[in-house]
Write an enzyme that holds these catalytic residues in place. Structure first.
Site, mmCIF file in Angstrom:
data_model
loop_
_atom_site.group_PDB
_atom_site.id
_atom_site.type_symbol
_atom_site.label_atom_id
_atom_site.label_comp_id
_atom_site.label_asym_id
_atom_site.label_seq_id
_atom_site.Cartn_x
_atom_site.Cartn_y
_atom_site.Cartn_z
ATOM 1 N N ASP A 67 68.426 52.560 -2.794
ATOM 2 C CA ASP A 67 67.667 51.927 -3.878
ATOM 3 C C ASP A 67 66.770 52.947 -4.578
ATOM 4 O OD1 ASP A 67 65.839 52.251 -1.807
ATOM 5 O OD2 ASP A 67 65.446 50.116 -1.549
ATOM 6 N N ASN A 136 58.463 41.191 3.006
ATOM 7 C CA ASN A 136 58.967 39.877 2.570
ATOM 8 C C ASN A 136 60.434 39.673 2.974
ATOM 9 O OD1 ASN A 136 60.225 41.705 0.954
ATOM 10 N ND2 ASN A 136 59.526 40.868 -0.997
ATOM 11 N N HIS A 138 62.863 41.825 2.306
ATOM 12 C CA HIS A 138 63.863 42.430 1.416
ATOM 13 C C HIS A 138 64.647 43.527 2.145
ATOM 14 C CE1 HIS A 138 61.021 45.707 -0.527
ATOM 15 N NE2 HIS A 138 61.557 46.137 0.589
ATOM 16 N N GLU A 143 65.410 41.223 -3.211
ATOM 17 C CA GLU A 143 64.180 40.468 -3.008
ATOM 18 C C GLU A 143 64.500 38.998 -2.700
ATOM 19 O OE1 GLU A 143 61.610 42.113 -2.705
ATOM 20 O OE2 GLU A 143 61.170 43.502 -4.328
HETATM 21 C C1 GLP Z 1 60.869 49.750 0.426
HETATM 22 C C2 GLP Z 1 62.296 50.211 0.090
HETATM 23 C C3 GLP Z 1 63.264 49.803 1.143
HETATM 24 C C4 GLP Z 1 62.591 50.059 2.460
HETATM 25 C C5 GLP Z 1 61.567 48.977 2.639
HETATM 26 C C6 GLP Z 1 60.697 49.148 3.866
HETATM 27 O O1 GLP Z 1 60.205 49.219 -0.656
HETATM 28 N N1 GLP Z 1 62.774 49.795 -1.178
HETATM 29 O O2 GLP Z 1 64.467 50.514 1.034
HETATM 30 O O3 GLP Z 1 63.522 50.052 3.479
HETATM 31 O O4 GLP Z 1 60.801 48.798 1.476
HETATM 32 O O5 GLP Z 1 59.796 50.207 3.721
HETATM 33 P P1 GLP Z 1 59.037 50.893 4.933
HETATM 34 O O6 GLP Z 1 60.065 51.449 5.820
HETATM 35 O O7 GLP Z 1 58.188 51.968 4.298
HETATM 36 O O8 GLP Z 1 58.238 49.834 5.594
#
Ligand code: GLP
Length: 246
Positions: A67, A136, A138, A143
């Site tokens: 992403d 959340n 995702h 989302e």
């Molecule tokens: C982010 C990214 C995701 C990531 C997730 C968790 O916003 N878009 O690809 O896996 O949220 O992030 P983190 O590992 O920093 O908690």
């Protein structure tokens, strides 16, 4: 969906890196799809160490981004592009022609998504997809409420994502849209690994494993994946029913 719990995030990272390293050893032209963020950071660091120590050949590896933040330049240290170059592509010496990342600055987001979907199709599909989980639920930027029939697509970001996402940037950064691999790519990945550590992920991990499957909490959909593995440390597993741990 299998769940594995490790005593510490270090051990979780090592175990995840070992799976990826074994996959690359077995199939040197493996197609990987990589998340960014805090969750896979230790895994990539361990993988780099394993690749160097064991001289694993990464010259045929194909790397796809999971992403990207729309409107954020690739040289911004908060971009997924920058993260993957710093923590994976650069340290492993992956060549430019082996890498497909989303261009968050593209003026044609739908063309950008088609280009990504076609590149993955051309590679024969994703062998192993590494994802984190948003607060959340995702997955990538899929989302709550996302259309699960989509391949790569651009999407309005959830308010939680815009707020939590500030942690990646050096100064307050307006975030509105993301570009992401869709659930069709998630379901098609031959192996799906979700990494999560720390107490703050305990509640969403509990919901991922036990809430009704549906788009209100996108991560619950991973329970329908044919080969998904959730790798957790003790803290992230803290709210799981004992019967779900192994
Ligand atoms: C982010 C990214 C995701 C990531 C997730 C968790 O916003 N878009 O690809 O896996 O949220 O992030 P983190 O590992 O920093 O908690």
């Amino acid at each position: 969906m299998k769940i594995k719990v490790y005593p510490t995030s270090e051990l979780q990272s090592k175990a995840a890196a070992q799976i990826i390293a074994d996959q690359i050893r077995t199939k040197p032209d493996t197609a990987v799809c990589l998340a960014t963020g805090d969750s896979p950071f230790g895994t990539y660091r361990e993988l780099v160490r394993m690749v160097k120590d064991s001289h694993i050949d990464c010259s045929r590896l194909r790397v796809f981004g999971l992403d990207e933040w729309v409107g954020i330049p690739p040289d911004n240290t908060g971009s997924c592009h920058h993260y993957l170059h710093e923590n994976f592509i650069g340290p492993l010496g992956i060549g430019h022609d082996q890498v497909h990342l989303f261009d968050g600055l593209s003026k044609d987001l739908s063309g950008e998504c088609s280009r990504m979907t076609e590149a993955i199709r051309h590679a024969g599909g994703i062998d192993i997809m590494i994802v984190g989980i948003g607060m959340n639920g995702h997955i990538g930027f899929n989302e709550p409420g996302v259309d699960v029939n989509l391949w790569a697509h651009a999407i309005e970001l959830d308010e939680i994502t815009k707020t939590v996402g500030q942690k990646y940037f050096q100064s307050a950064t307006p975030l509105s849209k993301g570009i992401t691999q869709g659930f069709q790519q998630v379901f098609a990945a031959r192996t799906l690994m979700l990494l999560a550590h720390g107490k703050k992920k305990a509640s969403i991990i509990h919901q991922t494993a036990e809430a009704p499957i549906g788009i209100a909490i996108p991560s619950t959909l991973l329970r329908q994946h044919k080969n998904s593995l959730i790798m957790l440390d003790e803290e992230a597993a803290g709210e799981l029913a004992p019967s779900l741990r192994n």
